[in-house]
Scaffold this active site. Structure first.
Site, PDB file in Angstrom:
ATOM      1  CD  GLU A  94       7.615 -29.920  24.153  1.00 37.51           C
ATOM      2  OE1 GLU A  94       8.178 -28.918  23.696  1.00 37.51           O
ATOM      3  OE2 GLU A  94       8.107 -30.628  25.068  1.00 37.51           O
ATOM      4  CG  HIS A 107       9.046 -27.162  18.878  1.00 39.19           C
ATOM      5  ND1 HIS A 107       9.249 -27.680  20.132  1.00 39.19           N
ATOM      6  CD2 HIS A 107       7.740 -26.760  18.831  1.00 39.19           C
ATOM      7  CE1 HIS A 107       8.104 -27.603  20.825  1.00 39.19           C
ATOM      8  NE2 HIS A 107       7.183 -27.057  20.049  1.00 39.19           N
ATOM      9  CB  THR A 187       9.837 -27.395  25.913  1.00 38.55           C
ATOM     10  OG1 THR A 187      10.458 -28.101  24.825  1.00 38.55           O
ATOM     11  CG2 THR A 187       8.932 -26.293  25.372  1.00 38.55           C
TER      12      THR A 187
HETATM   13  C1  SG6 Z   1      14.768 -30.464  21.667  1.00 37.27           C
HETATM   14  O1  SG6 Z   1      14.347 -29.210  22.188  1.00 37.27           O
HETATM   15  C2  SG6 Z   1      16.036 -30.312  20.838  1.00 37.27           C
HETATM   16  C3  SG6 Z   1      17.112 -29.566  21.574  1.00 37.27           C
HETATM   17  C4  SG6 Z   1      16.635 -28.328  22.320  1.00 37.27           C
HETATM   18  C5  SG6 Z   1      15.255 -28.489  22.987  1.00 37.27           C
HETATM   19  O2  SG6 Z   1      14.942 -31.386  22.675  1.00 37.27           O
HETATM   20  O3  SG6 Z   1      16.533 -31.604  20.523  1.00 37.27           O
HETATM   21  O4  SG6 Z   1      18.101 -29.238  20.622  1.00 37.27           O
HETATM   22  O5  SG6 Z   1      16.642 -27.264  21.435  1.00 37.27           O
HETATM   23  C6  SG6 Z   1      16.921 -24.972  20.863  1.00 37.27           C
HETATM   24  C7  SG6 Z   1      17.286 -26.115  21.733  1.00 37.27           C
HETATM   25  O6  SG6 Z   1      18.064 -26.031  22.666  1.00 37.27           O
HETATM   26  C8  SG6 Z   1      14.539 -27.158  23.341  1.00 37.27           C
HETATM   27  O7  SG6 Z   1      13.938 -26.536  22.219  1.00 37.27           O
HETATM   28  S1  SG6 Z   1      12.424 -26.216  22.228  1.00 37.27           S
HETATM   29  O8  SG6 Z   1      12.169 -25.318  23.334  1.00 37.27           O
HETATM   30  O9  SG6 Z   1      12.140 -25.669  20.916  1.00 37.27           O
HETATM   31  N1  SG6 Z   1      11.576 -27.524  22.465  1.00 37.27           N
HETATM   32 ZN    ZN Z   2      10.891 -28.502  20.921  1.00 39.01          ZN
END
Ligand code: SG6
Ligand code: ZN
Length: 249
Positions: A94, A107, A187
């Site tokens: 990303e 992450h 993200t």
């Molecule tokens: C992924 O990233 C995870 C989901 C969500 C998202 O899609 O499967 O669980 O994570 C913390 C959270 O809500 C966003 O996380 S991220 O910003 O670290 N990529």
């Molecule tokens: Zn992520």
């Protein structure tokens, strides 16, 4: 007299993630401390296919596995980690580094358990969440990753989960823990601007065969026509007025 729309536009804040990190304009901040990872392998709980990726979840009812120091105030509790990847080995991360994408990005998600009582509550505040990003570069089979990949068969379709315990998350960290840090967002939806991003400068390795296993996961449920999670990385967002800090000169 016309309205000053341009002024209005500048009033809106955009602190979205990911971003491109320009390594030459990142500002060395000598007051940034080294990161302190205190992870207890016993808090690892299960792997879940969430449809757009898989999450490795941790027990987060107490402060057994925490991240502290670095740019953070207090400690942040580990709740899960996940990966982003691409349809080929050419892209998938990303964050970009000087316009370059890695084949994948890990992450590690933590929330501020000193100030808030749950991830959901923490995500509503700018100091609520801390995510450590680790780039994966092509190389030898990563043994720490292999123990996860061996379980992916059990979570092939969306909604499936399997137990996953006694995991040494430190095995997925590089040797050098220098980092870049900036304020940004989740993200994926709801894109809350709650994240202190900590991007490690040294990458870990992944083999092409291991990345292929990520792409075998399905975004569809068991009873649907199979469709695969070929890629799941959000494009870079404008940096705007934000500054990216580096822990080393
Ligand atoms: C992924 O990233 C995870 C989901 C969500 C998202 O899609 O499967 O669980 O994570 C913390 C959270 O809500 C966003 O996380 S991220 O910003 O670290 N990529
Ligand atoms: Zn992520």
């Amino acid at each position: 007299m016309g309205l000053h729309y341009s002024h209005h536009k500048h009033c809106l804040t955009h602190h979205q993630s990911p971003i491109n990190i320009n390594t030459r304009t990142a500002k060395y901040n000598p007051s940034l401390k080294p990161l302190k990872f205190s992870y207890d392998p016993k808090t690892a709980k299960r792997i879940v296919n969430v449809g757009h990726c898989f999450n490795v979840e941790f027990e987060d009812i107490c402060d057994k596995s925490v991240l502290s120091e670095g740019p953070l105030d207090g400690h942040y509790r580990l709740c899960q980690f996940h990966f982003h990847w691409g349809s080929s080995d050419r892209d998938g991360s990303e964050h970009n580094i000087d316009g370059h994408l890695y084949p994948a990005e890990l992450h590690i998600v933590h929330w501020n358990s000193k100030k808030y009582t749950s991830f959901a509550e923490a995500a509503k505040h700018p100091d609520g969440v801390a995510v450590v990003g680790v780039f994966l570069k092509l190389g030898n089979t990563n043994p720490a990753l292999q123990s996860i990949i061996e379980n992916l068969d059990k979570v092939k379709t969306k909604g499936k989960a399997c137990p996953f315990t006694e995991f040494h998350l430190n095995g997925l960290l590089p040797e050098d823990l220098n980092y870049w840090t900036y304020m940004g967002s989740l993200t994926t939806k709801p894109y809350f601007e709650c994240v202190t991003w900590i991007i490690l400068q040294e990458a870990i390795t992944v083999s092409s065969q291991q990345l292929e296993q990520f792409r075998r996961l399905q975004c569809t449920s068991e009873n649907e026509n199979p469709s695969f999670i070929l890629e799941n990385h959000r494009p870079v967002q404008p940096l705007d007025h934000r500054v990216v800090y580096s822990s080393c000169p």
